[in-house]
Scaffold this motif. Structure first.
Motif, short mmCIF file in Angstrom:
data_model
loop_
_atom_site.label_atom_id
_atom_site.label_comp_id
_atom_site.label_asym_id
_atom_site.label_seq_id
_atom_site.Cartn_x
_atom_site.Cartn_y
_atom_site.Cartn_z
N HIS A 52 26.60 26.54 29.07
CA HIS A 52 26.15 25.15 28.93
C HIS A 52 27.05 24.38 27.98
O HIS A 52 27.86 24.95 27.26
CB HIS A 52 24.71 25.14 28.39
N TYR B 124 33.20 24.37 17.92
CA TYR B 124 33.50 23.85 19.25
C TYR B 124 32.94 22.44 19.41
O TYR B 124 32.08 22.01 18.65
CB TYR B 124 32.98 24.80 20.34
N HIS C 126 29.94 27.06 26.75
CA HIS C 126 29.80 28.30 25.98
C HIS C 126 28.38 28.84 26.20
O HIS C 126 27.55 28.16 26.82
CB HIS C 126 30.00 28.01 24.48
N HIS D 71 23.58 28.94 14.36
CA HIS D 71 24.06 27.85 15.22
C HIS D 71 23.77 26.56 14.47
O HIS D 71 22.64 26.31 14.08
CB HIS D 71 23.29 27.91 16.55
N ASP E 218 26.51 21.86 24.75
CA ASP E 218 25.43 21.46 23.83
C ASP E 218 25.09 19.98 23.97
O ASP E 218 23.93 19.58 23.85
CB ASP E 218 25.81 21.77 22.37
FE LIG Z 1 24.97 26.08 22.87
#
Ligand SMILES: [Fe+2]
Ligand SMILES: O=C(O)CCC(=O)C(=O)O
Length: 287
Positions: free
Chosen positions: A130, A199, A205, A221, A132
């Motif tokens: 996906h 990223y 990712h 995350h 983000d």
């Molecule tokens: Fe993600």
């Protein structure tokens, strides 16, 4: 398989930014130095019980729970739980330098979008690939569009090929939206504890499968977004006001307590209390 490009945290940030913009992702080695990672982990330890939360998590939205996987222990609201997070990780100079370069051209100030620990247990299945930034799929801008989000996963223990390292597709931030990613294109960000992959919100990712028998993958995350966007995690209700008051101003602002002041760019003044900046009111003992 090609590896992701790696840059040491001590390198000039221009180097980190150059790789990030070119490839959509960069592994920053020793992003959290050993001392910082140890102090952060020590604050997280009491919360992480190695208990997967499963797919039925009470009030948690079922689609969101499925996205994170049913073998994952999930810890949100980090700013309230970890002073090291709130005062050192959130405002880490590498994140600040990269976000200044990537997000600040597109807003008056950026903010934390969310931060959580994804403790991925043995037997965890791979997460779907996906972007983000697709949480804001309705932002009506043509693609490619200016960056609205910057994200990162930090290894809080060693990320290996089989314990669920984040997988990233370099170059996917430049892909046509219709191009469908394949698992074979995704490269695991194998890295030592303390290192992190940074990223763009547009880079494809996902978390990998945890095929180990007994190793938990502890990753944080974190993502930042432009200050005029609705955040995924509601920070105002995730940290009590009494606690937010005690934080340094930079942390308060990243947590979204400050205004987004775009008046100089002929924009608006967002997030006020009584037309004023809540961070200024807090400093003056008025809030
Ligand atoms: Fe993600
Ligand atoms: O846990 C990971 O490695 C990645 C998590 C992720 O991509 C997400 O939650 O959006």
């Amino acid at each position: 398989m090609a590896d992701l490009t790696r840059v040491h945290a001590s390198a000039p940030t221009a180097e980190i930014i150059e790789v990030l913009l070119d490839q959509g992702a960069v592994v920053v080695e020793d992003l959290l130095d050993a001392d910082l990672a140890a102090r952060f982990n020590a604050e997280l330890d009491p919360y992480l019980t190695h208990t997967p939360q499963g797919s039925d998590r009470g009030f948690v939205n079922a689609g969101v729970a499925a996205f994170f996987g049913d073998r994952t222990e999930h810890l949100a609201g980090l700013a309230a739980k970890s002073p090291v997070f709130a005062t050192e990780v959130l405002t880490h100079p590498v994140y600040t330098a990269v976000a200044d370069a990537v997000l600040l051209p597109n807003c008056a100030a950026y903010q934390l979008n969310l931060a959580h620990v994804l403790h991925r247990g043995p037997g965890g299945t791979p997460q779907m690939l996906h972007r983000d930034e697709d949480v804001w799929v309705q932002v009506p801008h043509p693609r490619p569009r200016p960056a609205i989000q910057l994200a990162s996963v930090v290894a809080l223990n060693d990320f290996t090929a089989d314990n669920g390292s984040t997988r990233v597709i370099p170059g996917s931030h430049k892909w046509d939206r219709d191009r469908v990613p394949t698992d074979a294109e995704a490269i695991p960000a194998v890295m030592k504890a303390g290192s992190g992959v940074i990223y763009l919100g547009s880079t494809i990712h996902a978390a990998g499968a945890n095929t180990t028998a007994d190793v938990w993958r502890r990753g944080m995350h974190i993502s930042y977004c432009v200050g005029w966007l609705r955040t995924e995690e509601n920070q105002y209700l995730s940290i009590p006001l009494e606690q937010a008051r005690t934080l340094p101003e930079a942390s308060q602002r990243l947590l979204g307590f400050g205004v987004h002041d775009a008046v100089a760019q002929r924009g608006g003044y967002l997030g006020t209390v009584d037309l004023a900046d809540p961070v200024t009111l807090m400093a003056a003992g008025r809030l």
